[in-house]
Design a protein around this motif. Sequence first.
Motif, PDB file in Angstrom:
ATOM      1  N   ILE A  54       0.858  -1.185   0.000  1.00 16.15           N
ATOM      2  CA  ILE A  54       0.000   0.000   0.000  1.00 16.15           C
ATOM      3  C   ILE A  54       0.892   1.232   0.000  1.00 16.15           C
ATOM      4  O   ILE A  54       1.887   1.294   0.733  1.00 16.15           O
ATOM      5  CB  ILE A  54      -0.909   0.047   1.249  1.00 16.15           C
ATOM      6  CG1 ILE A  54      -1.806  -1.185   1.326  1.00 16.15           C
ATOM      7  CG2 ILE A  54      -1.764   1.318   1.248  1.00 16.15           C
ATOM      8  CD1 ILE A  54      -2.514  -1.319   2.668  1.00 16.15           C
ATOM      9  N   ALA A  55       0.529   2.203  -0.820  1.00 18.17           N
ATOM     10  CA  ALA A  55       1.154   3.527  -0.773  1.00 18.17           C
ATOM     11  C   ALA A  55       0.071   4.554  -0.495  1.00 18.17           C
ATOM     12  O   ALA A  55      -1.072   4.403  -0.924  1.00 18.17           O
ATOM     13  CB  ALA A  55       1.868   3.844  -2.081  1.00 18.17           C
ATOM     14  N   ALA A  56       0.435   5.597   0.252  1.00 19.15           N
ATOM     15  CA  ALA A  56      -0.512   6.662   0.575  1.00 19.15           C
ATOM     16  C   ALA A  56       0.176   8.014   0.427  1.00 19.15           C
ATOM     17  O   ALA A  56       1.347   8.167   0.787  1.00 19.15           O
ATOM     18  CB  ALA A  56      -1.041   6.494   1.997  1.00 19.15           C
ATOM     19  N   VAL A  57      -0.573   8.968  -0.110  1.00 18.26           N
ATOM     20  CA  VAL A  57      -0.097  10.342  -0.218  1.00 18.26           C
ATOM     21  C   VAL A  57      -1.045  11.239   0.562  1.00 18.26           C
ATOM     22  O   VAL A  57      -2.268  11.144   0.416  1.00 18.26           O
ATOM     23  CB  VAL A  57      -0.008  10.806  -1.684  1.00 18.26           C
ATOM     24  CG1 VAL A  57       0.237  12.310  -1.775  1.00 18.26           C
ATOM     25  CG2 VAL A  57       1.096  10.058  -2.420  1.00 18.26           C
ATOM     26  N   LYS A  58      -0.475  12.097   1.395  1.00 17.25           N
ATOM     27  CA  LYS A  58      -1.248  13.060   2.180  1.00 17.25           C
ATOM     28  C   LYS A  58      -1.204  14.423   1.486  1.00 17.25           C
ATOM     29  O   LYS A  58      -0.144  14.854   1.013  1.00 17.25           O
ATOM     30  CB  LYS A  58      -0.670  13.188   3.589  1.00 17.25           C
ATOM     31  CG  LYS A  58      -0.670  11.889   4.395  1.00 17.25           C
ATOM     32  CD  LYS A  58       0.048  12.101   5.730  1.00 17.25           C
ATOM     33  CE  LYS A  58       0.210  10.792   6.488  1.00 17.25           C
ATOM     34  NZ  LYS A  58      -1.055  10.322   7.074  1.00 17.25           N
ATOM     35  N   LEU A  59      -2.342  15.073   1.410  1.00 14.49           N
ATOM     36  CA  LEU A  59      -2.419  16.389   0.794  1.00 14.49           C
ATOM     37  C   LEU A  59      -2.183  17.488   1.823  1.00 14.49           C
ATOM     38  O   LEU A  59      -2.521  17.333   3.009  1.00 14.49           O
ATOM     39  CB  LEU A  59      -3.791  16.589   0.144  1.00 14.49           C
ATOM     40  CG  LEU A  59      -4.180  15.635  -0.983  1.00 14.49           C
ATOM     41  CD1 LEU A  59      -5.588  15.940  -1.478  1.00 14.49           C
ATOM     42  CD2 LEU A  59      -3.190  15.716  -2.133  1.00 14.49           C
ATOM     43  N   THR A  62       2.350  20.135   6.127  1.00 11.86           N
ATOM     44  CA  THR A  62       3.233  21.265   6.433  1.00 11.86           C
ATOM     45  C   THR A  62       4.636  20.986   5.911  1.00 11.86           C
ATOM     46  O   THR A  62       5.032  19.821   5.742  1.00 11.86           O
ATOM     47  CB  THR A  62       3.289  21.501   7.951  1.00 11.86           C
ATOM     48  OG1 THR A  62       3.740  20.311   8.594  1.00 11.86           O
ATOM     49  CG2 THR A  62       1.919  21.892   8.487  1.00 11.86           C
ATOM     50  N   ASN A  63       5.360  22.016   5.643  1.00  8.75           N
ATOM     51  CA  ASN A  63       6.726  21.866   5.133  1.00  8.75           C
ATOM     52  C   ASN A  63       7.562  21.002   6.071  1.00  8.75           C
ATOM     53  O   ASN A  63       7.568  21.212   7.286  1.00  8.75           O
ATOM     54  CB  ASN A  63       7.387  23.234   4.976  1.00  8.75           C
ATOM     55  CG  ASN A  63       6.811  24.009   3.807  1.00  8.75           C
ATOM     56  OD1 ASN A  63       6.229  23.417   2.906  1.00  8.75           O
ATOM     57  ND2 ASN A  63       6.961  25.322   3.838  1.00  8.75           N
ATOM     58  N   GLY A  64       8.233  20.032   5.495  1.00 15.11           N
ATOM     59  CA  GLY A  64       9.075  19.143   6.276  1.00 15.11           C
ATOM     60  C   GLY A  64       8.375  17.902   6.785  1.00 15.11           C
ATOM     61  O   GLY A  64       9.033  16.986   7.293  1.00 15.11           O
ATOM     62  N   SER A  65       7.053  17.846   6.645  1.00 12.70           N
ATOM     63  CA  SER A  65       6.310  16.668   7.108  1.00 12.70           C
ATOM     64  C   SER A  65       6.265  15.614   5.995  1.00 12.70           C
ATOM     65  O   SER A  65       6.123  15.959   4.808  1.00 12.70           O
ATOM     66  CB  SER A  65       4.882  17.040   7.497  1.00 12.70           C
ATOM     67  OG  SER A  65       4.890  17.952   8.571  1.00 12.70           O
ATOM     68  N   PRO A  66       6.377  14.353   6.345  1.00 12.61           N
ATOM     69  CA  PRO A  66       6.297  13.294   5.333  1.00 12.61           C
ATOM     70  C   PRO A  66       4.923  13.289   4.652  1.00 12.61           C
ATOM     71  O   PRO A  66       3.907  13.470   5.309  1.00 12.61           O
ATOM     72  CB  PRO A  66       6.515  12.006   6.132  1.00 12.61           C
ATOM     73  CG  PRO A  66       7.113  12.435   7.427  1.00 12.61           C
ATOM     74  CD  PRO A  66       6.607  13.801   7.700  1.00 12.61           C
ATOM     75  N   PHE A  67       4.928  13.087   3.353  1.00 10.10           N
ATOM     76  CA  PHE A  67       3.656  13.074   2.623  1.00 10.10           C
ATOM     77  C   PHE A  67       3.453  11.800   1.807  1.00 10.10           C
ATOM     78  O   PHE A  67       2.351  11.537   1.331  1.00 10.10           O
ATOM     79  CB  PHE A  67       3.541  14.292   1.703  1.00 10.10           C
ATOM     80  CG  PHE A  67       4.714  14.466   0.771  1.00 10.10           C
ATOM     81  CD1 PHE A  67       4.797  13.770  -0.425  1.00 10.10           C
ATOM     82  CD2 PHE A  67       5.738  15.339   1.098  1.00 10.10           C
ATOM     83  CE1 PHE A  67       5.878  13.928  -1.274  1.00 10.10           C
ATOM     84  CE2 PHE A  67       6.835  15.510   0.246  1.00 10.10           C
ATOM     85  CZ  PHE A  67       6.905  14.797  -0.943  1.00 10.10           C
ATOM     86  N   LEU A  68       4.510  11.004   1.603  1.00 10.36           N
ATOM     87  CA  LEU A  68       4.401   9.760   0.843  1.00 10.36           C
ATOM     88  C   LEU A  68       4.860   8.597   1.725  1.00 10.36           C
ATOM     89  O   LEU A  68       5.996   8.606   2.215  1.00 10.36           O
ATOM     90  CB  LEU A  68       5.254   9.831  -0.429  1.00 10.36           C
ATOM     91  CG  LEU A  68       5.415   8.534  -1.241  1.00 10.36           C
ATOM     92  CD1 LEU A  68       4.070   8.004  -1.724  1.00 10.36           C
ATOM     93  CD2 LEU A  68       6.351   8.749  -2.425  1.00 10.36           C
ATOM     94  N   HIS A  69       3.966   7.640   1.921  1.00 16.71           N
ATOM     95  CA  HIS A  69       4.271   6.495   2.773  1.00 16.71           C
ATOM     96  C   HIS A  69       3.978   5.199   2.022  1.00 16.71           C
ATOM     97  O   HIS A  69       3.106   5.149   1.153  1.00 16.71           O
ATOM     98  CB  HIS A  69       3.436   6.546   4.054  1.00 16.71           C
ATOM     99  CG  HIS A  69       3.690   7.758   4.889  1.00 16.71           C
ATOM    100  ND1 HIS A  69       4.625   7.794   5.893  1.00 16.71           N
ATOM    101  CD2 HIS A  69       3.124   8.997   4.853  1.00 16.71           C
ATOM    102  CE1 HIS A  69       4.633   8.998   6.438  1.00 16.71           C
ATOM    103  NE2 HIS A  69       3.730   9.743   5.830  1.00 16.71           N
TER     104      HIS A  69
END
Length: 615
Positions: A54-59, A62-69
């Motif tokens: 599974i891959a997930a992207v968060k919209l 904030t800058n520096g926060s992980p967005f792709l897992h």
Amino acid sequence: MSDAIKHECGLALIRLRKDFSYYLQQHGTVMYGLNKLYLLMEKQHNRGQDGAGIAAVKLNTTNGSPFLHRVRSNAQQPIADLFFKLGVEINELEKYQPDIKKHPELMKGHVPLVGELLLGHLRYGTQGKNDVEFCHPFIKRDFTPGKNLALAGNFNLVNKDELFDLININPGPFQKQSDLAAMMEVIHHFLALEEDKNPAKACIANALRKAAVLFDGGFTVGGLTGNGASFVLRDAHGIRPAYYYIDDEVVVAASERAAIRTSFNVGENEVHELMPGKALIIDADGNYVMEQVLEPKERKACSFERIYFSRGSDEKIYRERIALGYHLSKGVLDAVNYDLKNTIFSYIPNTAEVAYFGLCKGMEDYLNQTKVERILSWGNDVTEEKLQSIINRKIRQEKIAIKDVKLRTFITEDSSRDEMVQHVYDITYGTVRKNEDTLVVIDDSIVRGTTLKESIVRMLARLQPKKIIVVSSAPQIRYPDCYGIDMSKLGDFIAFRAAIELLKESGNECIIEDVHQKILELERCNKLTEENMVRHIYKPFTTQEISDKIARLITPKDITVPVQVIYQTIEDLHESCPTNTGDWYFTGNYPTPGGNRVVNKAFLNYIAKKNVRGY
């Protein structure tokens, strides 16, 4: 299917079009997207059991926060393993924040897979080793959000080496074994170029147009980008399946229509097929477009999807499998000399069951017609006893074979495995009148014939029928597949082995060497893609001659019960499954040039006794 083959893969993509608070209010959970992803994956678990990811992207992070897992598993039950670990993670958070599930932003901030873009994949390994590193999705990371890419697909490419050369990449040992790695590099290359042109809104369609035209194979591929865009792309021939559903809340894509219908409780007409060469592209705002990325070519959707691979819960597939069985009824009636009183019908469990229903329907139609003709022939000479006798005539159906799958799990020693394989199936004793009844059993297809010979025919012979007739709802499998099915070695196919044996028996063994030399010449001239030379191996013989030889090959030497094999015809296959006309494994008519190269290389490997793939 008696001969298990690894095949296909399953894809599931979800784009949530509302914020998480909406799903909490409307559906009672922030986990709505992940719950639906779990259902989509579980309803397609038939498509891949080597691993899952599974891959997930968060919209709007904030800058520096992980967005792709990404998480992956190659556990024995990989889907359950992934979501069990997710549950453990959430339970741990609840120890410190008991009501965290009621706070969408906290869930999004603390649970890596709680994202608006979700991509799930089920893997059957056709290339690379079965370790977790080969499980999709693959990811490509970059400091620029839009150049981050997660990719997963259902496909094989036959030109991965050339793809690395095209973008001047020298692949490492891992990449050399993975066609997804090659596809990833190519798509990312063109995606990065588009991102450089317009960082605010890179044109995904342009990147896919430039990349996809280079791929030789059948594919459905899904991708997520770090800036919130996503896509699903299907090959120009529509070889690999893809379906989608869209409403105000979600955009969904998957490999099977029935999985979407069940997971979202929607009607058949609400789920649409992604047509060949098209891409469903969703931008960062949740808006979607359909783009014709590749010029559509002759439709060659995989017919094995209808015969075996896809779940039969899809109403169209169910009807097509019924039709496959029904079309075989005439040949079976001829084989039993229309003697239904002394014929028992059964099937190889469990995937041949629907075709079995169709075969029995054909028998019933014939029997009902004979009843009508018999009654009409009586004229006025009708008695209750005669009517009762004829009306009560039924097709004799029994559950003869029972599969005991657990027998395989603890066998590791070769000598023991050879003994135990005979007992993978068991039989129902007392169902057959010895030396009187003909036993007809139907299977989805016959690939290698190994299980038929070592287990099924031997087992059925214990009942001492007068004759055993094995019926295949698919035609003879003669050629390798290179578009997602693990059928790549000619020597594995019992139809090929039968043709080779017939050539030797008929004194035409020179044809084997002639084909060998012609392929070597094509290889020297770099023209392996021009012609499928293996067709010449089959040309001297009729389909019936090959079927008869196969029957002899699947009969153990110590079995005296006569065995006959009846195959589906190509014509009846296409009449039964009119929208999935891809038949290269039966006919050798490959939809892309790479197919010819694969079959020719597979023949060279066979002659050289190399137990390796042809691609």
